[in-house]
Design a protein around this motif. Structure first.
Motif, PDB file in Angstrom:
ATOM      1  N   ARG A  17      48.567  32.326  32.660  1.00 34.64           N
ATOM      2  CA  ARG A  17      49.209  32.524  33.976  1.00 34.64           C
ATOM      3  C   ARG A  17      49.195  34.007  34.355  1.00 34.64           C
ATOM      4  NH1 ARG A  17      54.047  30.444  36.944  1.00 34.64           N
ATOM      5  NH2 ARG A  17      55.073  32.265  37.830  1.00 34.64           N
ATOM      6  N   ASP A  18      49.570  34.873  33.427  1.00 35.38           N
ATOM      7  CA  ASP A  18      49.565  36.314  33.692  1.00 35.38           C
ATOM      8  C   ASP A  18      48.168  36.809  34.029  1.00 35.38           C
ATOM      9  OD1 ASP A  18      52.252  36.446  33.210  1.00 35.38           O
ATOM     10  OD2 ASP A  18      52.100  37.458  31.274  1.00 35.38           O
ATOM     11  N   ILE A  19      47.192  36.370  33.235  1.00 37.81           N
ATOM     12  CA  ILE A  19      45.810  36.793  33.468  1.00 37.81           C
ATOM     13  C   ILE A  19      45.355  36.369  34.862  1.00 37.81           C
ATOM     14  CG2 ILE A  19      43.403  36.419  32.778  1.00 37.81           C
ATOM     15  CD1 ILE A  19      44.409  36.205  29.869  1.00 37.81           C
ATOM     16  N   ALA A  20      45.660  35.116  35.233  1.00 39.25           N
ATOM     17  CA  ALA A  20      45.227  34.601  36.531  1.00 39.25           C
ATOM     18  C   ALA A  20      45.890  35.350  37.688  1.00 39.25           C
ATOM     19  CB  ALA A  20      45.527  33.103  36.622  1.00 39.25           C
ATOM     20  N   ILE A  21      47.198  35.640  37.564  1.00 38.03           N
ATOM     21  CA  ILE A  21      47.885  36.383  38.625  1.00 38.03           C
ATOM     22  C   ILE A  21      47.308  37.789  38.749  1.00 38.03           C
ATOM     23  CG2 ILE A  21      50.081  37.513  39.199  1.00 38.03           C
ATOM     24  CD1 ILE A  21      51.529  35.027  38.463  1.00 38.03           C
ATOM     25  N   MET A  22      47.029  38.429  37.608  1.00 39.63           N
ATOM     26  CA  MET A  22      46.421  39.754  37.635  1.00 39.63           C
ATOM     27  C   MET A  22      45.053  39.702  38.324  1.00 39.63           C
ATOM     28  SD  MET A  22      48.437  41.891  35.987  1.00 39.63           S
ATOM     29  CE  MET A  22      49.658  41.945  34.692  1.00 39.63           C
ATOM     30  N   CYS A  23      44.253  38.713  37.951  1.00 35.43           N
ATOM     31  CA  CYS A  23      42.919  38.600  38.520  1.00 35.43           C
ATOM     32  C   CYS A  23      42.965  38.296  40.016  1.00 35.43           C
ATOM     33  CB  CYS A  23      42.126  37.517  37.792  1.00 35.43           C
ATOM     34  SG  CYS A  23      41.689  37.928  36.092  1.00 35.43           S
ATOM     35  N   ALA A  24      43.961  37.523  40.446  1.00 35.46           N
ATOM     36  CA  ALA A  24      44.085  37.153  41.856  1.00 35.46           C
ATOM     37  C   ALA A  24      44.498  38.331  42.730  1.00 35.46           C
ATOM     38  CB  ALA A  24      45.082  36.009  42.008  1.00 35.46           C
ATOM     39  N   THR A  25      45.092  39.365  42.133  1.00 35.66           N
ATOM     40  CA  THR A  25      45.571  40.516  42.914  1.00 35.66           C
ATOM     41  C   THR A  25      44.801  41.802  42.638  1.00 35.66           C
ATOM     42  OG1 THR A  25      47.234  40.976  41.202  1.00 35.66           O
ATOM     43  CG2 THR A  25      47.925  39.609  43.059  1.00 35.66           C
ATOM     44  N   SER A  26      43.965  41.806  41.608  1.00 28.83           N
ATOM     45  CA  SER A  26      43.332  43.068  41.201  1.00 28.83           C
ATOM     46  C   SER A  26      42.392  43.626  42.263  1.00 28.83           C
ATOM     47  CB  SER A  26      42.574  42.892  39.882  1.00 28.83           C
ATOM     48  OG  SER A  26      41.496  41.986  40.034  1.00 28.83           O
ATOM     49  N   GLY A  27      41.771  42.738  43.051  1.00 26.17           N
ATOM     50  CA  GLY A  27      40.877  43.232  44.092  1.00 26.17           C
ATOM     51  C   GLY A  27      41.592  44.109  45.098  1.00 26.17           C
ATOM     52  N   LEU A  28      42.837  43.756  45.411  1.00 28.16           N
ATOM     53  CA  LEU A  28      43.635  44.556  46.344  1.00 28.16           C
ATOM     54  C   LEU A  28      44.222  45.794  45.669  1.00 28.16           C
ATOM     55  CD1 LEU A  28      45.621  41.782  48.249  1.00 28.16           C
ATOM     56  CD2 LEU A  28      43.963  43.354  49.265  1.00 28.16           C
ATOM     57  N   LEU A  29      44.734  45.606  44.468  1.00 25.91           N
ATOM     58  CA  LEU A  29      45.506  46.669  43.819  1.00 25.91           C
ATOM     59  C   LEU A  29      44.641  47.691  43.094  1.00 25.91           C
ATOM     60  CD1 LEU A  29      48.453  44.522  42.389  1.00 25.91           C
ATOM     61  CD2 LEU A  29      48.469  45.983  44.426  1.00 25.91           C
ATOM     62  N   HIS A  30      43.389  47.362  42.851  1.00 19.64           N
ATOM     63  CA  HIS A  30      42.498  48.328  42.204  1.00 19.64           C
ATOM     64  C   HIS A  30      41.851  49.174  43.293  1.00 19.64           C
ATOM     65  CE1 HIS A  30      40.818  48.485  37.925  1.00 19.64           C
ATOM     66  NE2 HIS A  30      40.568  49.646  38.490  1.00 19.64           N
ATOM     67  N   SER A  31      42.681  49.910  44.017  1.00 21.53           N
ATOM     68  CA  SER A  31      42.231  50.677  45.182  1.00 21.53           C
ATOM     69  C   SER A  31      42.527  52.164  45.009  1.00 21.53           C
ATOM     70  CB  SER A  31      42.928  50.174  46.453  1.00 21.53           C
ATOM     71  OG  SER A  31      42.627  48.818  46.697  1.00 21.53           O
ATOM     72  N   HIS A  32      41.559  52.984  45.411  1.00 23.41           N
ATOM     73  CA  HIS A  32      41.763  54.434  45.386  1.00 23.41           C
ATOM     74  C   HIS A  32      42.642  54.845  46.555  1.00 23.41           C
ATOM     75  CE1 HIS A  32      41.006  58.684  44.997  1.00 23.41           C
ATOM     76  NE2 HIS A  32      40.497  58.736  46.220  1.00 23.41           N
ATOM     77  N   MET A  33      43.687  55.608  46.281  1.00 22.56           N
ATOM     78  CA  MET A  33      44.623  56.083  47.301  1.00 22.56           C
ATOM     79  C   MET A  33      44.373  57.558  47.562  1.00 22.56           C
ATOM     80  SD  MET A  33      46.582  53.524  48.097  1.00 22.56           S
ATOM     81  CE  MET A  33      46.870  51.890  47.455  1.00 22.56           C
ATOM     82  N   GLY A  34      43.379  57.838  48.381  1.00 22.83           N
ATOM     83  CA  GLY A  34      43.002  59.231  48.626  1.00 22.83           C
ATOM     84  C   GLY A  34      44.125  60.055  49.216  1.00 22.83           C
ATOM     85  N   GLY A  35      44.886  59.454  50.131  1.00 20.81           N
ATOM     86  CA  GLY A  35      45.971  60.195  50.766  1.00 20.81           C
ATOM     87  C   GLY A  35      47.082  60.568  49.817  1.00 20.81           C
ATOM     88  N   TYR A  36      47.276  59.762  48.771  1.00 18.03           N
ATOM     89  CA  TYR A  36      48.301  60.031  47.773  1.00 18.03           C
ATOM     90  C   TYR A  36      47.747  60.770  46.553  1.00 18.03           C
ATOM     91  CZ  TYR A  36      51.076  56.445  50.235  1.00 18.03           C
ATOM     92  OH  TYR A  36      51.771  55.710  51.170  1.00 18.03           O
ATOM     93  N   GLY A  37      46.433  60.908  46.498  1.00 13.74           N
ATOM     94  CA  GLY A  37      45.825  61.515  45.323  1.00 13.74           C
ATOM     95  C   GLY A  37      45.941  60.630  44.093  1.00 13.74           C
ATOM     96  N   ILE A  38      45.955  59.310  44.303  1.00 16.07           N
ATOM     97  CA  ILE A  38      46.117  58.356  43.203  1.00 16.07           C
ATOM     98  C   ILE A  38      44.796  57.618  42.987  1.00 16.07           C
ATOM     99  CG2 ILE A  38      47.380  56.367  42.323  1.00 16.07           C
ATOM    100  CD1 ILE A  38      49.678  57.079  44.204  1.00 16.07           C
ATOM    101  N   PRO A  39      44.138  57.807  41.846  1.00 14.70           N
ATOM    102  CA  PRO A  39      42.902  57.058  41.562  1.00 14.70           C
ATOM    103  C   PRO A  39      43.174  55.566  41.455  1.00 14.70           C
ATOM    104  CG  PRO A  39      43.192  58.910  40.031  1.00 14.70           C
ATOM    105  CD  PRO A  39      44.487  58.734  40.766  1.00 14.70           C
ATOM    106  N   ALA A  40      42.133  54.759  41.657  1.00 16.88           N
ATOM    107  CA  ALA A  40      42.285  53.304  41.619  1.00 16.88           C
ATOM    108  C   ALA A  40      42.872  52.824  40.298  1.00 16.88           C
ATOM    109  CB  ALA A  40      40.933  52.634  41.877  1.00 16.88           C
ATOM    110  N   ASP A  41      42.392  53.369  39.184  1.00 16.79           N
ATOM    111  CA  ASP A  41      42.892  52.930  37.877  1.00 16.79           C
ATOM    112  C   ASP A  41      44.374  53.250  37.710  1.00 16.79           C
ATOM    113  OD1 ASP A  41      40.444  51.935  37.205  1.00 16.79           O
ATOM    114  OD2 ASP A  41      39.875  53.590  35.887  1.00 16.79           O
ATOM    115  N   ALA A  42      44.800  54.394  38.257  1.00 18.29           N
ATOM    116  CA  ALA A  42      46.207  54.794  38.124  1.00 18.29           C
ATOM    117  C   ALA A  42      47.112  53.898  38.974  1.00 18.29           C
ATOM    118  CB  ALA A  42      46.379  56.255  38.533  1.00 18.29           C
ATOM    119  N   PHE A  43      46.663  53.529  40.164  1.00 13.34           N
ATOM    120  CA  PHE A  43      47.464  52.645  41.024  1.00 13.34           C
ATOM    121  C   PHE A  43      47.588  51.269  40.374  1.00 13.34           C
ATOM    122  CE2 PHE A  43      47.932  49.864  44.865  1.00 13.34           C
ATOM    123  CZ  PHE A  43      49.167  50.336  45.264  1.00 13.34           C
ATOM    124  N   TRP A  44      46.511  50.765  39.816  1.00 15.76           N
ATOM    125  CA  TRP A  44      46.520  49.469  39.139  1.00 15.76           C
ATOM    126  C   TRP A  44      47.423  49.512  37.905  1.00 15.76           C
ATOM    127  CZ3 TRP A  44      46.228  44.593  39.403  1.00 15.76           C
ATOM    128  CH2 TRP A  44      45.813  43.775  38.358  1.00 15.76           C
TER     129      TRP A  44
END
Length: 286
Positions: free
Chosen positions: A87-114
């Motif tokens: 269940r955890d793996i599936a929820i992570m996989c279902a949201t990772s496309g959105l949450l694995h995002s680079h936040m240039g305005g915040y200076g937050i790399p994609a891996d750090a945001f995830w």
């Protein structure tokens, strides 16, 4: 006021442009734990999204789990890992496309945001286990998605403004929401509310996302709000190998821990969260 109106209108347009969250997420959130029916439904709903199913198998078959024979059946995967882990793996996989995002305005790399999102999810569940186990899975989801509004706020600023949102050195938990409000007249919690409504999240999950920086507000579902707020703090504390002496007392004096926990319980959750994150490294490459 005119600028706030302009930014808000732009934000709403951007909210509309954010892709829908996978139906797998919604289906899993509807499941009741602990029954054979729920297990069968879990397997069925993960199978609905080929992308989520493929990522799930990628994690299950990773070197981390050390399963010698390749797993190609969700029934076998659940039998080996348990429905909670799948269940955890599936929820992570279902949201990772959105949450694995680079936040240039915040200076937050994609891996750090995830990583911060995953840490907050596990922290929220640990907190709920102590405070109200009945909301542990909603707390997990709220922790995972608490900063989803930043996806939109990150697109609003002009280059000259973006330095204001960068994380200052030495801050345990950056006050992004205050700086966002200063720039635009609203913050990522407000935008998170509109995203949660767009995706038809439950009122409880919506509250956790929308008010996680405002634990003292008299709103419905205040418990999930406070848990999500505290989980966000615990996620930032993961940058420490061990809790510095006196830090917990200092955070309590500043009102930064919005739930009733003893010093011992805070340290227990910190230690358990370290273990949980270390045991979930396979998620971080999703």
């Amino acid at each position: 006021m005119a600028d706030t109106k302009k930014y808000f209108e732009t934000a709403l347009v951007e909210v509309d442009s954010v892709p829908p969250i996978s139906n797998v997420f919604h289906k899993i959130m509807e499941l009741t734990e602990g029954s054979d029916t729920a297990r069968d439904e879990l397997i069925r709903c993960v199978s609905l999204d080929q992308g989520v199913a493929a990522k799930t198998f990628q994690i299950i078959n990773s070197a981390y789990y050390g399963i010698r024979q390749e797993i190609s059946s969700l029934e076998v995967a659940v039998g080996l890992l348990g429905d909670k882990k799948v269940r955890d793996i599936a929820i992570m996989c279902a949201t990772s496309g959105l949450l694995h995002s680079h936040m240039g305005g915040y200076g937050i790399p994609a891996d750090a945001f995830w990583l911060h999102s995953v840490r907050t999810a596990f922290a929220a569940r640990l907190l709920a286990d102590k405070l109200n186990p009945n909301i542990r899975e909603t707390a997990f989801a709220a922790g995972l998605l608490h900063d989803i509004g930043k996806l939109v706020v990150d697109r609003l600023g002009e280059e000259s403004q973006k330095e204001i949102l960068l994380k200052p050195e030495g801050f345990i938990s950056p006050d992004y929401h205050l700086r966002e409000s200063g720039l635009y007249g609203f913050d990522h919690c407000t935008v998170g509310f509109f995203l949660a409504r767009k995706w038809n999240f439950s009122e409880e999950l919506t509250a956790g996302i929308s008010f996680h920086h405002f634990p003292d507000f008299e709103v419905a579902h205040r418990e999930i709000v406070r848990i999500t707020c505290a989980a966000d703090l615990f996620a930032h504390l993961m940058d420490f190998e061990v809790l510095p002496p006196g830090l917990v007392a200092s955070l309590e004096e500043e009102g930064r821990i919005p739930v009733e926990l003893s010093h011992v319980e805070v340290e227990e959750i910190f230690t358990e969260l370290k273990v949980e994150i270390d045991a979930s490294q396979a998620f971080l490459g999703v």
